[in-house]
Design a protein around this motif. Sequence first.
Motif, PDB file in Angstrom:
ATOM      1  N   LEU A 118       0.835  -1.188   0.000  1.00  0.00           N
ATOM      2  CA  LEU A 118       0.000   0.000   0.000  1.00  0.00           C
ATOM      3  C   LEU A 118       0.878   1.250   0.000  1.00  0.00           C
ATOM      4  CD1 LEU A 118      -2.545  -1.277   2.652  1.00  0.00           C
ATOM      5  CD2 LEU A 118      -2.731  -1.396   0.174  1.00  0.00           C
ATOM      6  N   LYS A 119       0.321   2.342  -0.453  1.00  0.00           N
ATOM      7  CA  LYS A 119       1.133   3.550  -0.635  1.00  0.00           C
ATOM      8  C   LYS A 119       1.195   4.454   0.583  1.00  0.00           C
ATOM      9  CE  LYS A 119       2.521   2.459  -4.600  1.00  0.00           C
ATOM     10  NZ  LYS A 119       3.931   1.985  -4.674  1.00  0.00           N
TER      11      LYS A 119
ATOM     12  N   TYR B 139       9.131   3.592   4.112  1.00  0.00           N
ATOM     13  CA  TYR B 139       9.603   2.224   4.329  1.00  0.00           C
ATOM     14  C   TYR B 139       9.478   1.443   3.018  1.00  0.00           C
ATOM     15  CZ  TYR B 139       9.340   3.210   9.348  1.00  0.00           C
ATOM     16  OH  TYR B 139       9.517   3.761  10.597  1.00  0.00           O
ATOM     17  N   TRP B 140      10.143   0.293   3.000  1.00  0.00           N
ATOM     18  CA  TRP B 140      10.150  -0.539   1.792  1.00  0.00           C
ATOM     19  C   TRP B 140       9.900  -2.001   2.137  1.00  0.00           C
ATOM     20  CZ3 TRP B 140      11.207   1.392  -3.236  1.00  0.00           C
ATOM     21  CH2 TRP B 140      11.579   2.750  -3.276  1.00  0.00           C
ATOM     22  N   CYS B 141       8.985  -2.618   1.406  1.00  0.00           N
ATOM     23  CA  CYS B 141       8.860  -4.077   1.400  1.00  0.00           C
ATOM     24  C   CYS B 141       9.865  -4.580   0.369  1.00  0.00           C
ATOM     25  CB  CYS B 141       7.456  -4.504   0.987  1.00  0.00           C
ATOM     26  SG  CYS B 141       6.156  -4.027   2.136  1.00  0.00           S
TER      27      CYS B 141
ATOM     28  N   TYR C 193       4.434   4.850   2.700  1.00  0.00           N
ATOM     29  CA  TYR C 193       4.661   5.939   3.650  1.00  0.00           C
ATOM     30  C   TYR C 193       3.767   5.714   4.867  1.00  0.00           C
ATOM     31  CZ  TYR C 193       5.700  10.488   5.605  1.00  0.00           C
ATOM     32  OH  TYR C 193       6.148  11.492   6.438  1.00  0.00           O
ATOM     33  N   LEU C 194       4.378   5.785   6.056  1.00  0.00           N
ATOM     34  CA  LEU C 194       3.665   5.549   7.306  1.00  0.00           C
ATOM     35  C   LEU C 194       3.561   6.846   8.101  1.00  0.00           C
ATOM     36  CD1 LEU C 194       2.434   3.637   9.434  1.00  0.00           C
ATOM     37  CD2 LEU C 194       4.766   3.209  10.257  1.00  0.00           C
TER      38      LEU C 194
ATOM     39  N   VAL D  62      -5.109   7.771   1.843  1.00  0.00           N
ATOM     40  CA  VAL D  62      -4.644   7.265   3.137  1.00  0.00           C
ATOM     41  C   VAL D  62      -5.513   6.079   3.541  1.00  0.00           C
ATOM     42  CG1 VAL D  62      -4.119   7.827   5.529  1.00  0.00           C
ATOM     43  CG2 VAL D  62      -3.968   9.594   3.771  1.00  0.00           C
ATOM     44  N   GLY D  63      -4.857   5.021   4.034  1.00  0.00           N
ATOM     45  CA  GLY D  63      -5.614   3.825   4.382  1.00  0.00           C
ATOM     46  C   GLY D  63      -5.158   3.177   5.663  1.00  0.00           C
ATOM     47  N   VAL D  64      -5.905   2.138   6.058  1.00  0.00           N
ATOM     48  CA  VAL D  64      -5.590   1.346   7.242  1.00  0.00           C
ATOM     49  C   VAL D  64      -5.931  -0.106   6.923  1.00  0.00           C
ATOM     50  CG1 VAL D  64      -7.888   1.701   8.250  1.00  0.00           C
ATOM     51  CG2 VAL D  64      -5.947   1.130   9.728  1.00  0.00           C
TER      52      VAL D  64
END
Length: 315
Positions: A28-29, A104-106, A123-124, A213-215
């Motif tokens: 997710l972004k 962050y990166w997966c 982005y967190l 923006v998500g959760v």
Amino acid sequence: MRFYSLISSLILSVFLLFISGSESVRTLKHLTVRRGGSLTVPCLYEKKYKSNRKYWCKGEHWISCRIVAYANSSNTGISVTDHPSQNMFTVDLKNLQDSDSGWYWCAVEIGGYWTPDDGDSVYLTVSSDPAVWVENSTVIGQEGGGVSVQGYYSSGYENEEKKWCRVKDWSCYPFQNSTVNISDDKNNRSFRVEMIGLQKSDAGWYWFSAGDVGVTVHLTITNTSEGEISVEGAQQNETMLAFFITAGLLLLLIVLGLVIWKLHQRGKLATSRGSDNCSDDVLYNNVVTRSEPEKQPKEVAPTDHESRVIYSAVK
């Protein structure tokens, strides 16, 4: 020429990753979470990466990100778990603070010197008033039944597009269909997702987003027999707990009775010893009484018969 060709390919690969991210690894972004809360980030990868090592990387730029944790190992507040059967690995983040906000990166480790690792960025945002949040990030539904997810969004997101999407196939549901109903209460800045007619295949990771923006939310599906077994197991546990509590109370009463009896016996023994001590304290003295001196009998002239008898005085 071959050397320069390899260098050119490497630079091009890094540049493409830097500007657009990876299609072989997806996440997710933009995710958000409340300060002090927890969040799970799902990272999808292609089948060709099943045996590759996965890791979680922090940094705005892919070429300079810092590896935080590898899969199947844990760091302070961070745990990365690989799920090869689902072509996915998850990153569990706990007790997040404002300083944890950022890029962050997966990532997937390729292993070749001239071949860069593969990854995708997210982005967190950590704050006291996140843009989107849910009451429960983990929900459980029964097969054939339904489940609901209650969430909220902050001011300024009332008119943003709301989506309920599935991570597995990267597809989003319409607001209303035969199995999913999504309601948006703009006055209270809240949303509610209801899923009915659940099937085993519905289990997995979802996300709700308002704008960009998500959760994340994880859905677990149990079947009827599992539900009955769990209820029966809970009843058995309650019965066993009641038994152990009763047995414990009886044992406690027995122990208290023994203690009281022992103290009583000690008290009786102390009393008996006390009586013996009193008798031991009595002193016996020999009392000698003095009698008056005996009068000497008058001498009588012995007769011939008495002259043969010898008299002695016995005191």
